[in-house]
Write an enzyme that holds these catalytic residues in place. Structure first.
Site, short mmCIF file in Angstrom:
data_model
loop_
_atom_site.label_atom_id
_atom_site.label_comp_id
_atom_site.label_asym_id
_atom_site.label_seq_id
_atom_site.Cartn_x
_atom_site.Cartn_y
_atom_site.Cartn_z
N HIS A 304 -2.26 3.39 1.40
CA HIS A 304 -1.06 3.19 2.33
C HIS A 304 -1.04 2.11 3.24
O HIS A 304 -1.64 1.36 3.68
CB HIS A 304 -1.05 4.53 2.60
N ASP A 361 1.64 10.96 -2.66
CA ASP A 361 1.28 11.21 -4.33
C ASP A 361 0.34 11.58 -5.32
O ASP A 361 0.57 11.85 -6.03
CB ASP A 361 1.68 9.94 -4.79
N1 CMC Z 1 -6.41 0.86 -5.48
C1 CMC Z 1 -7.41 -0.42 -5.63
N2 CMC Z 1 -7.61 -1.42 -4.61
C2 CMC Z 1 -6.49 -0.85 -3.35
C3 CMC Z 1 -5.34 -0.25 -3.38
C4 CMC Z 1 -5.70 0.91 -4.92
N3 CMC Z 1 -4.30 2.06 -4.93
N4 CMC Z 1 -4.38 0.28 -2.32
C5 CMC Z 1 -4.84 -1.49 -2.33
N5 CMC Z 1 -6.28 -1.06 -2.06
C6 CMC Z 1 -6.63 -2.68 -2.17
C7 CMC Z 1 -5.79 -4.24 -2.32
O1 CMC Z 1 -6.86 -4.81 -3.59
C8 CMC Z 1 -6.60 -4.19 -0.94
O2 CMC Z 1 -7.85 -4.99 -1.89
P1 CMC Z 1 -8.48 -6.56 -0.78
O3 CMC Z 1 -8.59 -6.32 0.88
O4 CMC Z 1 -9.80 -6.45 -1.23
O5 CMC Z 1 -7.60 -7.66 -1.19
C9 CMC Z 1 -6.80 -3.26 0.36
O6 CMC Z 1 -6.77 -2.57 -0.51
C10 CMC Z 1 -5.28 -4.49 0.92
O7 CMC Z 1 -3.99 -3.49 -0.37
P2 CMC Z 1 -3.04 -4.09 0.30
O8 CMC Z 1 -2.40 -4.23 -1.00
O9 CMC Z 1 -2.62 -5.52 1.47
O10 CMC Z 1 -2.68 -3.01 1.07
P3 CMC Z 1 -0.88 -2.71 1.17
O11 CMC Z 1 -0.39 -2.21 2.76
O12 CMC Z 1 0.29 -3.86 0.85
O13 CMC Z 1 -0.02 -1.87 -0.32
C11 CMC Z 1 0.08 0.57 -1.43
C12 CMC Z 1 0.03 -0.51 -0.06
C13 CMC Z 1 0.47 1.85 -1.21
C14 CMC Z 1 1.49 -0.58 -1.78
C15 CMC Z 1 -1.10 0.17 -2.28
O14 CMC Z 1 -2.44 1.03 -1.57
C16 CMC Z 1 -0.80 1.14 -3.64
O15 CMC Z 1 -0.30 -0.30 -4.02
N6 CMC Z 1 -1.39 1.92 -3.76
C17 CMC Z 1 -1.28 2.41 -4.94
C18 CMC Z 1 -0.38 2.87 -4.87
C19 CMC Z 1 0.69 4.55 -4.25
O16 CMC Z 1 -0.18 5.32 -4.35
N7 CMC Z 1 1.98 4.34 -3.96
C20 CMC Z 1 2.09 6.03 -3.15
C21 CMC Z 1 2.06 5.28 -1.69
S1 CMC Z 1 3.03 6.76 -0.92
C22 CMC Z 1 4.14 7.35 -1.13
C23 CMC Z 1 5.31 6.58 -0.77
O17 CMC Z 1 4.97 6.46 0.63
O18 CMC Z 1 5.75 5.36 -1.34
#
Ligand code: CMC
Length: 426
Positions: A304, A361
């Site tokens: 998240h 989710d």
């Molecule tokens: N699976 C694998 N790796 C992940 C994931 C994941 N679900 N989420 C983040 N990471 C890794 C990412 O690759 C990065 O690694 P590194 O630093 O080595 O490159 C690190 O964790 C930080 O991630 P980020 O992309 O900077 O995090 P963000 O804050 O930009 O993204 C997110 C948040 C929710 C978009 C992402 O965690 C994601 O895509 N999760 C899966 C989709 C999901 O479940 N979304 C629902 C969110 S809750 C409902 C809502 O409120 O909408």
């Protein structure tokens, strides 16, 4: 309130930037003084930018805390009904008995939709995704209520909020019924909000007495509460941005639904189930985890932007998940697979080091599947529930002067070129 200033020196010029403290959370640096500095601020993904002041919801991602109008989410989810929470989001506090009766009655009165709206549904292919239908029909509501669309009129704003919250379950269930080729079921106003939704989803003219059990109704209501609001997330910010142009609220909520649809946001609950299908069975989990670690795929339902410790909604959801699975006596290999995935991910250093925990989710997808809700409806249910949050933010924005949202950019395209006629272009 600004009680001290930050100083920023750019090109030898010093700017005093007021630091403003809210009641909770990080203070903000007001950068309005940079207007004449010759620079814009740059923050892709709004990682450190607060475009609004709000009193509705507070999140402390580090502590895993979520408050609506000051109340912790677990207290609300375990003690209040979704509509009481919706009332609090809109009005600032939970209702007393009289306010509750009045608000619930207003919602009940507006659950029906104009009969002509059926024709909109008929314009869609039967295999249309229900979210595609929702984007269309919620926006189309603005064509039915011309007389109450003056956004500067407080009464118009209030009736629109009621209509939206009241009609979302009806529209959501209609989008499902349409995809099944089944007749629409009219709302039953003797049922509570969650019960009525389940009735419109699952009753048929041949089974008009359909009634669900209390564990399922309560779980559905909790799912609504846990999705009701989440401060300035992508879809809520979309609603505010659309609203900042003075657009009508139905159009703004339709924009919110569109933004919610993506798999990084509300579409994740559906994506969780698709991922479980792809993995297939518990033996395939290690190979799938390797793909996650090599960044080929993401583990949907994990991680998240704001919660870096745990998602407090997921905690309540997990308890509800256990209750529902126990009550229904479900023994589904897909659910076993989900639990195996959760266990491995919670222990694996890749996830632990990056503070990646199951989010709301992950469990909501499992509960909805157990209840018998088809996967394509998961994000629709999120949209239904989030409508109270979206409209609260829209109302809050309209309760004070606001400016049209108009971000700037860092332009990296071509510089001035001379026009060349098509026949002379290489
Ligand atoms: N699976 C694998 N790796 C992940 C994931 C994941 N679900 N989420 C983040 N990471 C890794 C990412 O690759 C990065 O690694 P590194 O630093 O080595 O490159 C690190 O964790 C930080 O991630 P980020 O992309 O900077 O995090 P963000 O804050 O930009 O993204 C997110 C948040 C929710 C978009 C992402 O965690 C994601 O895509 N999760 C899966 C989709 C999901 O479940 N979304 C629902 C969110 S809750 C409902 C809502 O409120 O909408």
């Amino acid at each position: 309130m600004a009680d001290t200033n930050a100083k920023l020196t750019v090109n030898g010029e010093e700017y005093e930037l007021p630091i403003i403290k809210g009641t909770l959370g990080r203070p903000v640096i007001d950068i309005a003084a940079l207007q004449d500095s010759g620079f814009w601020s740059y923050d892709p993904g709004f990682k450190v930018t607060a475009p609004v002041e709000s009193k509705i919801t507070y999140i402390d991602g580090g502590k895993g805390e979520l408050l609506h109008r000051g109340y912790p989410i677990d207290q609300l989810a375990n003690n209040a009904e979704y509509l009481e929470v919706a009332y609090a989001l809109i009005h600032g506090d939970l209702p007393n008995a009289e306010q509750k009766a009045d608000f619930f009655e207003k919602i009940r009165k507006h659950t029906g939709v104009h009969d002509q709206l059926r024709k909109f549904f008929e314009g869609f292919r039967r295999d249309a995704h229900p979210m595609a239908i929702m984007v269309g029909v919620v926006g189309a509501l603005s064509a039915f209520y011309h007389e109450d669309l003056d956004v500067s009129n407080e009464d118009h704003r209030e009736i629109t909020a009621i209509r939206l919250i009241a009609k979302m379950p009806t529209l959501a269930a209609m989008s499902y019924k349409y995809s099944q080729g089944e007749p629409f079921m009219y709302p039953r106003n003797d049922f509570n909000y969650a019960e009525n939704f389940l009735y419109m989803m699952f009753a048929t003219p041949a089974d008009i007495d359909y009634k669900t059990n209390d564990v399922i109704t309560r779980a559905m209501d909790k799912i609504f509460t846990l999705h009701a609001d989440h401060e300035q997330n992508a879809s809520t910010s979309t609603v505010r941005l659309a609203g900042s142009t003075g657009a009508n609220p139905y159009a703004c909520i339709a924009a919110g639904i569109a933004a919610l649809w993506g798999p990084s946001h509300g579409g994740a609950n559906e994506a969780v189930l698709e991922m479980l299908d792809e993995i297939g069975s518990v033996e395939n989990v290690p190979a799938f985890m390797e793909k996650v670690k090599s960044r080929e795929v993401k583990l949907m339902g994990f991680g998240h932007r704001v919660y870096k410790n745990f998602d407090p909604r997921a905690q309540v959801m997990k308890e509800t998940c256990d209750e529902v699975l126990a009550a229904l006596g479900i023994n589904d290999p897909k659910l076993e697979l989900a639990m195996a995935l959760e266990k491995i991910a919670l222990e694996d250093p890749f996830f632990v080091e990056r503070n990646l925990y199951p989010n709301v989710d992950f469990y909501s997808g499992i509960i909805l599947k157990a209840i018998g809700i088809p996967t394509s409806m998961f994000t629709v249910i999120f949209a239904l529930a989030r409508t109270s949050g979206w409209i609260s933010h829209w109302l809050e924005m309209h309760s004070a002067p606001f400016k049209i949202g108009r971000p700037r950019q860092l332009y990296t395209g071509e510089t001035h070129r001379d026009f060349v006629k098509v026949e002379n272009r290489k």
